[in-house]
Scaffold this active site. Structure first.
Site, mmCIF file in Angstrom:
data_model
loop_
_atom_site.group_PDB
_atom_site.id
_atom_site.type_symbol
_atom_site.label_atom_id
_atom_site.label_comp_id
_atom_site.label_asym_id
_atom_site.label_seq_id
_atom_site.Cartn_x
_atom_site.Cartn_y
_atom_site.Cartn_z
ATOM 1 N N ASN A 290 0.844 -1.183 0.000
ATOM 2 C CA ASN A 290 0.000 0.000 0.000
ATOM 3 C C ASN A 290 0.882 1.236 0.000
ATOM 4 O OD1 ASN A 290 -2.407 -1.530 0.185
ATOM 5 N ND2 ASN A 290 -1.977 -1.834 2.353
ATOM 6 N N ARG A 292 0.619 4.448 0.660
ATOM 7 C CA ARG A 292 -0.067 5.576 1.300
ATOM 8 C C ARG A 292 0.115 5.484 2.797
ATOM 9 N NH1 ARG A 292 -4.317 1.652 0.299
ATOM 10 N NH2 ARG A 292 -4.720 0.715 2.319
ATOM 11 N N VAL A 295 -4.623 3.632 7.755
ATOM 12 C CA VAL A 295 -5.510 3.918 8.885
ATOM 13 C C VAL A 295 -4.813 3.585 10.198
ATOM 14 C CG1 VAL A 295 -7.698 3.303 9.977
ATOM 15 C CG2 VAL A 295 -7.571 3.453 7.493
ATOM 16 N N ARG A 338 -10.902 0.584 16.003
ATOM 17 C CA ARG A 338 -11.602 1.478 15.086
ATOM 18 C C ARG A 338 -13.053 1.578 15.531
ATOM 19 N NH1 ARG A 338 -9.871 0.182 8.866
ATOM 20 N NH2 ARG A 338 -7.662 -0.206 9.218
#
Lengths: 454, 157
Positions: A290, A292, A295, A338
């Site tokens: 990934n 980026r 989360v 989360r």
């Protein structure tokens, strides 16, 4: 090296607020692009300036590359931070940034290409000699049958352009292969505009462990691993660092493989290499990379003391890395829960609405990443994740207890959330023992769902 | 707190009448009053956000949205505001140096082009969507306008 003075944040919610936090600390101005539905959000109030991109529907606001670039240009921004999701790994955005002379805070175009398409990523992993889950691409039913015979059942059909757990189909028998392949292809075409799919052996008992990479293109460092095995329908629910009960040989192997993969690409930015850890065979397979900020990055920040967004910005500015692998010291244990606005009693369906009360008092070892304030509106247009509770303590045991306390103390009222589920998981024996695999949460819900989710 | 009397309500109405506000929501204990000036919030540009399910509490009205009230207060800038249909760079004239599409005092029809908004080299013409006389020009030539930002004001007929 070009210092960045003003960043356009092409995202929303808690990650917009998270990026603003680091920018404020670095003395960088922020412009937040918001949709009509997000005009009154915390991020819009905290940013140096907020501009309205368009209507609530993401395709007309957050996903509109032209609008985002125009807004960044028009507000005099010299860089764009895409956050996660939305345009975070979007080639068109990175390309438009390059054309307009705007810094894209993320990897270079060739690296986005190398990891954005899962098939290309697989071939790079092969070239880097990083172990892969057996499988391959399937353009026709005949291809798929051939691969299925080689890798056996159950298997997963995955969308080449998919991600975040979307565009996956599990197939248990040869009879179902053709129909599921058709379904996966048309779904992938509809969801990602790319109908290509590939097949992969479905490792039934596996853990999801990922490695945080930080690289300036010369120095490739890892910032340890995260365990994200507690998932429901491929959506991560609880993440922790380091991965509990992971044998040293496996951990060292994972970290080295991730660094090897990033080095093979010449990767330059923050990134995460995901692996599937097969505990039975004591082996691991490359899943994807990934490109980026993720989360769950706060758990890594908690155990390393690094500000990953600041590091990401520094690399984007072209600053040579001053850190060495020895400078990265990981201490204690961190866990993230989360919090989603969802109704557990009704199949976890999203529960938008107005937050009447939001209170996250400072507690030892607790960090809260959220855009929730009293009166905040959770609109039905976007992701249901509204807050992340992150705790850090010397041991995993203490971290779990800290999280239970935080769940008891913090207040988020007005909408239904999955907080009771977090409480139940953190109190449950198998999770507390550590090292659960991805089948854990579905099993847990089958056993205790009725009682926890009522 | 005791219930509202008829006199109280008359007083509130009188206050609202003299104010610039178009809407009032008042909650005292179990009593809820909602007042809306005739025509307010009926404009075609009312935010779709208002349709979002909002249990108990209705979304706050957007102060910047168009409010085609037939208010007799005609100073400069009166009338209905024409919002930017999209974000982009606004051009008030067909090409640099040319005369602007519209100026104060001009008559516009719903299909009259009042400006151009450029997004990534794509030119989008903006129409007035209302018939009337232009009372003010808000957006500057060559400057970024946000989605929903007022471009000009038109006194509808």
């Amino acid at each position: 090296m070009t210092p960045i003075k003003r960043i356009f944040i092409a995202n929303r919610g808690e990650i917009a607020v998270r990026v603003i936090k680091t920018c404020r600390a670095l003395g960088i101005e922020t412009v937040l692009g918001v949709s009509e539905a997000d005009r009154d959000t915390l991020g819009a109030k905290l940013a140096t300036r907020a501009v309205c991109l368009g209507p609530a529907r993401a395709t007309e606001s957050y996903l509109s590359v032209g609008t985002v670039v125009e807004a960044a240009k028009g507000t005099g921004c010299d860089a764009i931070h895409p956050g996660y999701g939305f345009l975070s790994e979007n080639r068109a955005l990175a390309e438009a940034c390059a054309e307009e002379g705007i810094v894209f805070i993320g990897p270079d175009l060739p690296h986005l290409d190398a990891v954005g398409d899962k098939l290309t990523a697989r071939s790079h992993a092969e070239a880097a000699k990083v172990p892969l889950v057996p499988g391959g691409s399937a353009e026709t039913v005949e291809d798929a049958r051939k691969i299925a015979e080689e890798i056996g059942f159950p298997l997963l059909i995955k969308a080449v352009s998919g991600g975040g757990g979307r565009g996956m189909k599990r197939v248990d028998r040869m009879e179902d292969l053709e129909s599921q392949l058709d379904l996966a292809t048309s779904e992938a075409a509809a969801a990602f505009g790319d109908g290509r799919v590939y097949l992969e052996r479905f490792v039934t008992v596996g853990r999801h462990v990922e490695v945080q990479i930080l690289s300036d293109g010369e120095t490739v460092l890892h910032v340890g691993e995260r365990d994200c095995s507690v998932q429901r329908r491929y959506q991560k629910v609880i993440e922790e660092a380091p991965a509990p009960e992971l044998p040293k040989a496996l951990r060292d192997g994972l970290l080295a493989a991730a660094v090897k993969f990033a080095r093979h690409l010449g990767y330059r930015s923050l990134g995460t290499v995901e692996f599937l850890v097969d505990m039975e065979r004591q082996s691991f397979y490359f899943l994807e990379m990934n490109a980026r900020i993720q989360v769950e990055h706060p758990v890594t920040e908690m155990i390393s003391g690094l500000d990953l967004v600041a590091e990401q910005i520094a690399v984007a500015e072209g600053k040579p890395m001053t850190l060495t692998q020895d400078d990265i010291r990981l201490t204690g244990h961190a866990i993230e829960c989360r919090l989603n606005a969802e109704d557990l009693a009704h199949e976890f369906r999203p529960a938008p609405g107005r937050v009447t009360m939001a209170w996250f008092p400072p507690m030892e070892g607790l960090r809260v990443d959220t855009h929730m304030v009293p009166g905040a509106m959770i609109s039905p247009y976007y992701d249901s994740m509204i807050a992340k509770l992150i705790v850090h303590a010397a041991t995993r045991e203490e971290a779990m207890d800290r999280m239970l306390k935080a769940l008891d103390v913090c207040v988020l009222e007005g909408v239904k959330t999955n907080a009771p589920l977090h409480h139940a998981i953190l109190s449950e024996g198998e999770f507390r023992a550590g090292g659960v695999d991805t089948t854990y949460l579905p099993r847990f819900l089958e056993l205790h769902g009725a009682e926890v989710c009522q | 707190m005791s219930a509202l009397t008829r006199q109280d309500i008359n007083d509130i109405l009188a206050l609202v009448d003299q104010s610039d506000f178009d809407e009032l929501r008042l909650e005292i204990g179990d009593t809820k009053i909602e007042l809306r000036r005739r025509g307010a919030g009926q404009s075609g540009v009312a935010a779709p956000v208002a349709e979002a399910p909002a249990p108990q509490v209705a979304p706050t009205p957007k102060p910047s949205e168009a409010t085609p009230v037939a208010a007799p207060v005609v100073a400069s800038g009166g009338g209905s505001e024409v919002p930017a249909p999209l974000l982009g760079t606004y051009y008030s004239a067909p090409k640099p140096g040319a005369a602007p599409f519209v100026k104060v005092g001009d008559r516009v029809e719903p299909d009259t082009v009042i400006g151009i908004i450029e997004v990534m080299k794509l030119m989008n013409s903006v129409t007035a969507d209302v018939a009337g006389i232009v009372t003010a020009i808000h957006a500057e030539d060559g400057v970024l306008v946000e989605h929903g930002q007022a471009l000009i004001s038109v006194q509808p007929e």
